[in-house]
Write a protein that holds these residues in place. Structure first.
Motif, PDB file in Angstrom:
ATOM      1  N   ARG A 111       0.833  -1.219   0.000  1.00 56.06           N
ATOM      2  CA  ARG A 111       0.000   0.000   0.000  1.00 56.06           C
ATOM      3  C   ARG A 111       0.853   1.249   0.000  1.00 56.06           C
ATOM      4  O   ARG A 111       0.535   2.217  -0.681  1.00 56.06           O
ATOM      5  CB  ARG A 111      -0.921   0.012   1.223  1.00 56.06           C
ATOM      6  CG  ARG A 111      -2.059  -0.950   1.074  1.00 56.06           C
ATOM      7  CD  ARG A 111      -3.087  -0.696   2.162  1.00 56.06           C
ATOM      8  NE  ARG A 111      -4.360  -0.999   1.570  1.00 56.06           N
ATOM      9  CZ  ARG A 111      -5.408  -0.225   1.594  1.00 56.06           C
ATOM     10  NH1 ARG A 111      -5.356   0.916   2.221  1.00 56.06           N
ATOM     11  NH2 ARG A 111      -6.526  -0.576   1.017  1.00 56.06           N
ATOM     12  N   ARG A 112       1.930   1.232   0.795  1.00 58.32           N
ATOM     13  CA  ARG A 112       2.813   2.404   0.816  1.00 58.32           C
ATOM     14  C   ARG A 112       3.454   2.622  -0.539  1.00 58.32           C
ATOM     15  O   ARG A 112       3.568   3.745  -1.011  1.00 58.32           O
ATOM     16  CB  ARG A 112       3.904   2.214   1.866  1.00 58.32           C
ATOM     17  CG  ARG A 112       3.421   2.400   3.279  1.00 58.32           C
ATOM     18  CD  ARG A 112       4.553   2.293   4.265  1.00 58.32           C
ATOM     19  NE  ARG A 112       4.063   2.322   5.634  1.00 58.32           N
ATOM     20  CZ  ARG A 112       4.703   1.859   6.668  1.00 58.32           C
ATOM     21  NH1 ARG A 112       5.893   1.312   6.506  1.00 58.32           N
ATOM     22  NH2 ARG A 112       4.172   1.937   7.869  1.00 58.32           N
ATOM     23  N   LYS A 113       3.875   1.554  -1.162  1.00 55.52           N
ATOM     24  CA  LYS A 113       4.500   1.670  -2.471  1.00 55.52           C
ATOM     25  C   LYS A 113       3.492   2.164  -3.505  1.00 55.52           C
ATOM     26  O   LYS A 113       3.808   2.982  -4.372  1.00 55.52           O
ATOM     27  CB  LYS A 113       5.072   0.315  -2.894  1.00 55.52           C
ATOM     28  CG  LYS A 113       6.048   0.397  -4.015  1.00 55.52           C
ATOM     29  CD  LYS A 113       6.701  -0.959  -4.212  1.00 55.52           C
ATOM     30  CE  LYS A 113       7.839  -0.822  -5.182  1.00 55.52           C
ATOM     31  NZ  LYS A 113       8.513  -2.078  -5.410  1.00 55.52           N
ATOM     32  N   ALA A 114       2.252   1.698  -3.404  1.00 54.06           N
ATOM     33  CA  ALA A 114       1.208   2.139  -4.336  1.00 54.06           C
ATOM     34  C   ALA A 114       0.860   3.605  -4.094  1.00 54.06           C
ATOM     35  O   ALA A 114       0.556   4.336  -5.047  1.00 54.06           O
ATOM     36  CB  ALA A 114      -0.032   1.265  -4.179  1.00 54.06           C
ATOM     37  N   ALA A 115       0.919   4.049  -2.843  1.00 60.19           N
ATOM     38  CA  ALA A 115       0.614   5.444  -2.534  1.00 60.19           C
ATOM     39  C   ALA A 115       1.711   6.359  -3.074  1.00 60.19           C
ATOM     40  O   ALA A 115       1.451   7.491  -3.488  1.00 60.19           O
ATOM     41  CB  ALA A 115       0.453   5.641  -1.037  1.00 60.19           C
ATOM     42  N   GLU A 116       2.940   5.881  -3.104  1.00 61.34           N
ATOM     43  CA  GLU A 116       4.051   6.690  -3.623  1.00 61.34           C
ATOM     44  C   GLU A 116       4.037   6.760  -5.140  1.00 61.34           C
ATOM     45  O   GLU A 116       4.470   7.750  -5.712  1.00 61.34           O
ATOM     46  CB  GLU A 116       5.376   6.093  -3.142  1.00 61.34           C
ATOM     47  CG  GLU A 116       5.609   6.244  -1.656  1.00 61.34           C
ATOM     48  CD  GLU A 116       6.854   5.504  -1.203  1.00 61.34           C
ATOM     49  OE1 GLU A 116       7.534   4.885  -2.049  1.00 61.34           O
ATOM     50  OE2 GLU A 116       7.147   5.529   0.004  1.00 61.34           O
ATOM     51  N   GLN A 117       3.538   5.748  -5.818  1.00 59.79           N
ATOM     52  CA  GLN A 117       3.487   5.719  -7.284  1.00 59.79           C
ATOM     53  C   GLN A 117       2.028   5.552  -7.716  1.00 59.79           C
ATOM     54  O   GLN A 117       1.565   4.455  -7.979  1.00 59.79           O
ATOM     55  CB  GLN A 117       4.313   4.556  -7.809  1.00 59.79           C
ATOM     56  CG  GLN A 117       5.766   4.645  -7.434  1.00 59.79           C
ATOM     57  CD  GLN A 117       6.512   3.387  -7.838  1.00 59.79           C
ATOM     58  OE1 GLN A 117       5.931   2.461  -8.358  1.00 59.79           O
ATOM     59  NE2 GLN A 117       7.811   3.397  -7.597  1.00 59.79           N
ATOM     60  N   PRO A 118       1.266   6.649  -7.834  1.00 53.70           N
ATOM     61  CA  PRO A 118      -0.161   6.531  -8.111  1.00 53.70           C
ATOM     62  C   PRO A 118      -0.480   6.000  -9.508  1.00 53.70           C
ATOM     63  O   PRO A 118      -1.450   5.290  -9.698  1.00 53.70           O
ATOM     64  CB  PRO A 118      -0.680   7.948  -7.943  1.00 53.70           C
ATOM     65  CG  PRO A 118       0.488   8.833  -7.925  1.00 53.70           C
ATOM     66  CD  PRO A 118       1.698   8.010  -7.636  1.00 53.70           C
ATOM     67  N   ASN A 119       0.262   6.326 -10.535  1.00 49.95           N
ATOM     68  CA  ASN A 119      -0.060   5.910 -11.911  1.00 49.95           C
ATOM     69  C   ASN A 119       0.819   4.747 -12.349  1.00 49.95           C
ATOM     70  O   ASN A 119       1.209   4.668 -13.508  1.00 49.95           O
ATOM     71  CB  ASN A 119       0.127   7.090 -12.863  1.00 49.95           C
ATOM     72  CG  ASN A 119      -0.854   8.196 -12.582  1.00 49.95           C
ATOM     73  OD1 ASN A 119      -1.977   7.907 -12.155  1.00 49.95           O
ATOM     74  ND2 ASN A 119      -0.452   9.432 -12.779  1.00 49.95           N
ATOM     75  N   LYS A 120       1.091   3.902 -11.500  1.00 47.53           N
ATOM     76  CA  LYS A 120       1.985   2.777 -11.811  1.00 47.53           C
ATOM     77  C   LYS A 120       1.365   1.841 -12.838  1.00 47.53           C
ATOM     78  O   LYS A 120       2.021   1.373 -13.742  1.00 47.53           O
ATOM     79  CB  LYS A 120       2.296   2.000 -10.539  1.00 47.53           C
ATOM     80  CG  LYS A 120       3.168   0.784 -10.770  1.00 47.53           C
ATOM     81  CD  LYS A 120       3.392   0.022  -9.493  1.00 47.53           C
ATOM     82  CE  LYS A 120       4.185  -1.224  -9.790  1.00 47.53           C
ATOM     83  NZ  LYS A 120       4.347  -2.059  -8.649  1.00 47.53           N
TER      84      LYS A 120
END
Length: 130
Positions: A110-119
């Protein structure tokens, strides 16, 4: 010289040789008897000491057997305690570890997804949707 004198001389020589051999044999048997007597006298203390030594060795072996029996009992107790611990706490402990591992992986994701929103914006389209 006549053959009679020759035979008598040979007989006397034979008797002298036999007497000499007899004397040597008698000395040999006397020495052998003395040696056997000395050996017999020296074996009694030797056997007594050997018997004492064997008694001490048997005493020590009995002590070692006692120590071994105690070690076997301790090993059995430790094995039973280990299996009891594994049965009571092992299953729940493994489940708690798996849960904490899963939660930490989810939090990291979740933290990684929050840092990269348009992954996931550059994903390839699915096969049937072109």
């Amino acid at each position: 010289m006549s053959p009679g004198w020759l035979a008598a001389g040979a007989f006397v020589l034979l008797v002298i040789v036999l007497v000499f051999v007899g004397i040597k044999a008698a000395r040999f048997f006397d020495e052998a008897t003395i040696a056997m007597r000395k050996a017999h006298e020296n074996t009694d203390p030797l056997f007594t000491e050997a018997n004492t030594t064997l008694t001490h060795v048997n005493t020590q072996l009995e002590r070692v057997d006692g120590i071994t029996a105690n070690a076997r009992a301790v090993t059995g107790n430790v094995s039973a305690l280990t299996s009891l611990f594994t049965a009571t706490l092992g299953g729940p402990l493994v489940k708690a570890a798996a849960l904490s591992y899963g939660v930490s992986k989810a939090v990291k994701a979740r933290r990684k997804a929050a840092e990269q929103p348009n992954k996931h914006a550059k994903r390839r389209p699915k096969r049937g949707s072109r």
